[in-house]
Design a protein around this motif. Structure first.
Motif, PDB file in Angstrom:
ATOM      1  N   TYR A   1       0.880  -1.311   0.001  1.00 48.22           N
ATOM      2  CA  TYR A   1       0.076  -0.012  -0.026  1.00 48.22           C
ATOM      3  C   TYR A   1       0.720   1.274   0.064  1.00 48.22           C
ATOM      4  O   TYR A   1       0.405   2.450  -0.596  1.00 48.22           O
ATOM      5  CB  TYR A   1      -0.831  -0.096   1.201  1.00 48.22           C
ATOM      6  N   SER A   2       2.140   1.147   0.699  1.00 48.02           N
ATOM      7  CA  SER A   2       2.725   2.435   0.689  1.00 48.02           C
ATOM      8  C   SER A   2       3.771   2.484  -0.475  1.00 48.02           C
ATOM      9  O   SER A   2       4.492   3.508  -0.726  1.00 48.02           O
ATOM     10  CB  SER A   2       3.853   2.371   1.898  1.00 48.02           C
ATOM     11  N   LYS A   3       3.877   1.318  -1.471  1.00 47.54           N
ATOM     12  CA  LYS A   3       4.564   1.558  -2.702  1.00 47.54           C
ATOM     13  C   LYS A   3       6.186   1.606  -2.443  1.00 47.54           C
ATOM     14  O   LYS A   3       7.010   2.280  -3.207  1.00 47.54           O
ATOM     15  CB  LYS A   3       4.016   2.437  -3.736  1.00 47.54           C
ATOM     16  N   VAL A   4       6.410   1.203  -1.061  1.00 47.69           N
ATOM     17  CA  VAL A   4       7.950   0.871  -0.805  1.00 47.69           C
ATOM     18  C   VAL A   4       8.455  -0.328  -1.072  1.00 47.69           C
ATOM     19  O   VAL A   4       7.805  -1.488  -1.048  1.00 47.69           O
ATOM     20  CB  VAL A   4       8.101   1.272   0.716  1.00 47.69           C
ATOM     21  N   SER A   5       9.489  -0.540  -1.783  1.00 50.28           N
ATOM     22  CA  SER A   5      10.052  -1.629  -2.130  1.00 50.28           C
ATOM     23  C   SER A   5      10.369  -2.805  -1.055  1.00 50.28           C
ATOM     24  O   SER A   5      10.103  -4.097  -1.311  1.00 50.28           O
ATOM     25  CB  SER A   5      11.507  -1.666  -3.293  1.00 50.28           C
ATOM     26  N   ASP A   6      11.049  -2.420  -0.057  1.00 49.43           N
ATOM     27  CA  ASP A   6      11.491  -3.469   0.946  1.00 49.43           C
ATOM     28  C   ASP A   6      11.551  -2.792   2.123  1.00 49.43           C
ATOM     29  O   ASP A   6      11.429  -1.541   2.412  1.00 49.43           O
ATOM     30  CB  ASP A   6      12.708  -4.150   0.644  1.00 49.43           C
ATOM     31  N   TYR A   7      11.738  -3.782   3.303  1.00 49.21           N
ATOM     32  CA  TYR A   7      11.614  -3.125   4.668  1.00 49.21           C
ATOM     33  C   TYR A   7      12.899  -2.231   4.983  1.00 49.21           C
ATOM     34  O   TYR A   7      12.620  -1.139   5.921  1.00 49.21           O
ATOM     35  CB  TYR A   7      11.763  -4.201   5.699  1.00 49.21           C
ATOM     36  N   LEU A   8      13.796  -2.343   4.387  1.00 50.16           N
ATOM     37  CA  LEU A   8      15.190  -1.345   4.607  1.00 50.16           C
ATOM     38  C   LEU A   8      14.577   0.124   3.941  1.00 50.16           C
ATOM     39  O   LEU A   8      14.955   1.023   4.743  1.00 50.16           O
ATOM     40  CB  LEU A   8      16.240  -1.820   3.995  1.00 50.16           C
ATOM     41  N   ASP A   9      13.874   0.223   3.077  1.00 48.93           N
ATOM     42  CA  ASP A   9      13.493   1.323   2.516  1.00 48.93           C
ATOM     43  C   ASP A   9      12.602   2.025   3.525  1.00 48.93           C
ATOM     44  O   ASP A   9      12.459   3.226   3.560  1.00 48.93           O
ATOM     45  CB  ASP A   9      13.156   1.468   0.852  1.00 48.93           C
ATOM     46  N   LEU A  10      11.638   1.115   4.013  1.00 49.71           N
ATOM     47  CA  LEU A  10      10.585   1.586   5.199  1.00 49.71           C
ATOM     48  C   LEU A  10      11.294   2.231   6.188  1.00 49.71           C
ATOM     49  O   LEU A  10      10.956   3.272   6.799  1.00 49.71           O
ATOM     50  CB  LEU A  10       9.963   0.586   5.317  1.00 49.71           C
ATOM     51  N   GLN A  11      12.468   1.480   6.749  1.00 46.81           N
ATOM     52  CA  GLN A  11      13.271   1.951   7.973  1.00 46.81           C
ATOM     53  C   GLN A  11      13.705   3.518   7.313  1.00 46.81           C
ATOM     54  O   GLN A  11      13.982   4.051   8.526  1.00 46.81           O
ATOM     55  CB  GLN A  11      14.156   0.848   8.175  1.00 46.81           C
ATOM     56  N   TYR A  12      14.482   3.529   5.967  1.00 44.42           N
ATOM     57  CA  TYR A  12      15.025   4.592   5.849  1.00 44.42           C
ATOM     58  C   TYR A  12      14.108   5.868   5.879  1.00 44.42           C
ATOM     59  O   TYR A  12      14.570   7.122   6.094  1.00 44.42           O
ATOM     60  CB  TYR A  12      15.664   4.410   4.472  1.00 44.42           C
ATOM     61  N   GLU A  13      12.987   5.649   5.913  1.00 40.26           N
ATOM     62  CA  GLU A  13      11.898   6.858   5.932  1.00 40.26           C
ATOM     63  C   GLU A  13      11.846   7.343   7.104  1.00 40.26           C
ATOM     64  O   GLU A  13      11.272   8.579   7.312  1.00 40.26           O
ATOM     65  CB  GLU A  13      10.746   6.163   5.529  1.00 40.26           C
ATOM     66  N   PHE A  14      12.034   6.747   8.433  1.00 40.81           N
ATOM     67  CA  PHE A  14      12.045   7.231   9.654  1.00 40.81           C
ATOM     68  C   PHE A  14      13.344   7.502  10.352  1.00 40.81           C
ATOM     69  O   PHE A  14      14.282   6.538   9.701  1.00 40.81           O
ATOM     70  CB  PHE A  14      11.294   6.089  10.514  1.00 40.81           C
ATOM     71  N   GLU A  15      13.530   7.804  11.376  1.00 41.91           N
ATOM     72  CA  GLU A  15      14.734   7.965  12.303  1.00 41.91           C
ATOM     73  C   GLU A  15      14.908   6.353  12.982  1.00 41.91           C
ATOM     74  O   GLU A  15      13.948   6.122  12.843  1.00 41.91           O
ATOM     75  CB  GLU A  15      14.330   9.025  13.540  1.00 41.91           C
ATOM     76  N   PRO A  16      16.024   6.245  13.163  1.00 42.83           N
ATOM     77  CA  PRO A  16      16.307   5.170  13.922  1.00 42.83           C
ATOM     78  C   PRO A  16      15.661   4.772  15.138  1.00 42.83           C
ATOM     79  O   PRO A  16      15.274   5.546  16.060  1.00 42.83           O
ATOM     80  CB  PRO A  16      17.823   5.266  14.108  1.00 42.83           C
ATOM     81  N   GLY A  17      14.953   3.441  15.255  1.00 42.08           N
ATOM     82  CA  GLY A  17      14.325   3.112  16.385  1.00 42.08           C
ATOM     83  C   GLY A  17      12.712   3.549  16.215  1.00 42.08           C
ATOM     84  O   GLY A  17      12.243   3.580  17.382  1.00 42.08           O
ATOM     85  N   SER A  18      12.535   4.120  15.426  1.00 43.21           N
ATOM     86  CA  SER A  18      10.737   4.645  15.086  1.00 43.21           C
ATOM     87  C   SER A  18       9.940   3.439  14.913  1.00 43.21           C
ATOM     88  O   SER A  18       8.767   3.447  15.023  1.00 43.21           O
ATOM     89  CB  SER A  18      10.843   5.581  14.044  1.00 43.21           C
ATOM     90  N   LEU A  19      10.511   2.209  14.170  1.00 42.54           N
ATOM     91  CA  LEU A  19       9.840   1.276  13.975  1.00 42.54           C
ATOM     92  C   LEU A  19      10.327   0.058  14.836  1.00 42.54           C
ATOM     93  O   LEU A  19      11.136  -0.129  14.978  1.00 42.54           O
ATOM     94  CB  LEU A  19       9.791   0.771  12.484  1.00 42.54           C
ATOM     95  N   ASP A  20       9.188  -0.947  15.219  1.00 47.40           N
ATOM     96  CA  ASP A  20       9.337  -2.106  15.921  1.00 47.40           C
ATOM     97  C   ASP A  20       8.847  -3.341  15.094  1.00 47.40           C
ATOM     98  O   ASP A  20       7.511  -3.130  14.624  1.00 47.40           O
ATOM     99  CB  ASP A  20       8.657  -2.125  17.318  1.00 47.40           C
ATOM    100  N   PHE A  21       9.652  -4.324  14.791  1.00 45.20           N
ATOM    101  CA  PHE A  21       9.445  -5.337  14.042  1.00 45.20           C
ATOM    102  C   PHE A  21       9.045  -6.550  15.050  1.00 45.20           C
ATOM    103  O   PHE A  21       9.933  -6.703  15.957  1.00 45.20           O
ATOM    104  CB  PHE A  21      10.358  -5.721  12.977  1.00 45.20           C
ATOM    105  N   SER A  22       8.047  -7.463  14.681  1.00 50.23           N
ATOM    106  CA  SER A  22       7.712  -8.382  15.530  1.00 50.23           C
ATOM    107  C   SER A  22       8.768  -9.579  15.501  1.00 50.23           C
ATOM    108  O   SER A  22       8.852 -10.482  16.632  1.00 50.23           O
ATOM    109  CB  SER A  22       6.433  -9.221  15.223  1.00 50.23           C
ATOM    110  N   ASP A  23       9.582  -9.760  14.460  1.00 48.86           N
ATOM    111  CA  ASP A  23      10.671 -10.906  14.319  1.00 48.86           C
ATOM    112  C   ASP A  23      11.734 -10.442  13.360  1.00 48.86           C
ATOM    113  O   ASP A  23      11.507  -9.294  12.783  1.00 48.86           O
ATOM    114  CB  ASP A  23      10.007 -12.140  13.879  1.00 48.86           C
ATOM    115  N   LEU A  24      12.681 -11.151  13.225  1.00 47.94           N
ATOM    116  CA  LEU A  24      13.769 -11.009  12.290  1.00 47.94           C
ATOM    117  C   LEU A  24      13.766 -11.397  10.917  1.00 47.94           C
ATOM    118  O   LEU A  24      14.557 -11.293   9.973  1.00 47.94           O
ATOM    119  CB  LEU A  24      15.197 -11.070  12.997  1.00 47.94           C
TER     120      LEU A  24
END
Length: 96
Positions: free
Chosen positions: A24-47
């Motif tokens: 829905y956000s048209k972001v390619s992968d989770y790394l690009d999603l993380q780069y949109e925010f400051e470090p520590g802004s997103l929490d993931f349930s697993d690795l």
């Protein structure tokens, strides 16, 4: 918080699953999603970072999102009330 971050936060809070968020956000992968925010802004349930991974906002990011939401609502209400006041004033000017 940027407009892009605000939109992504809305998608994250609504969709929760990583694959849906990326779609829905048209972001390619989770790394690009993380780069949109400051470090520590997103929490993931697993690795794993797969379709079943749940994404949540950190407390600080959630507070910023809620503050921005409140501010946006206040601005919209103020704008609507101003427009109503202008319309009433114009009607009062032309009414005998």
């Amino acid at each position: 918080m940027t407009n892009r971050q605000y939109k992504l936060c809305k998608i994250i809070l609504k969709r929760k699953q990583l694959d849906k968020i990326l779609r829905y956000s048209k972001v390619s992968d989770y790394l690009d999603l993380q780069y949109e925010f400051e470090p520590g802004s997103l929490d993931f349930s697993d690795l794993e970072m797969n379709a079943t991974t749940t994404v949540t906002l950190s407390n600080q990011m959630l507070e910023e999102y809620e503050e921005r939401s409140r501010r946006d609502i206040q601005q919209r209400v103020s704008l609507i009330l101003s427009i109503i006041a202008i319309v009433i004033s114009i009607i009062a000017l032309f009414r005998p």
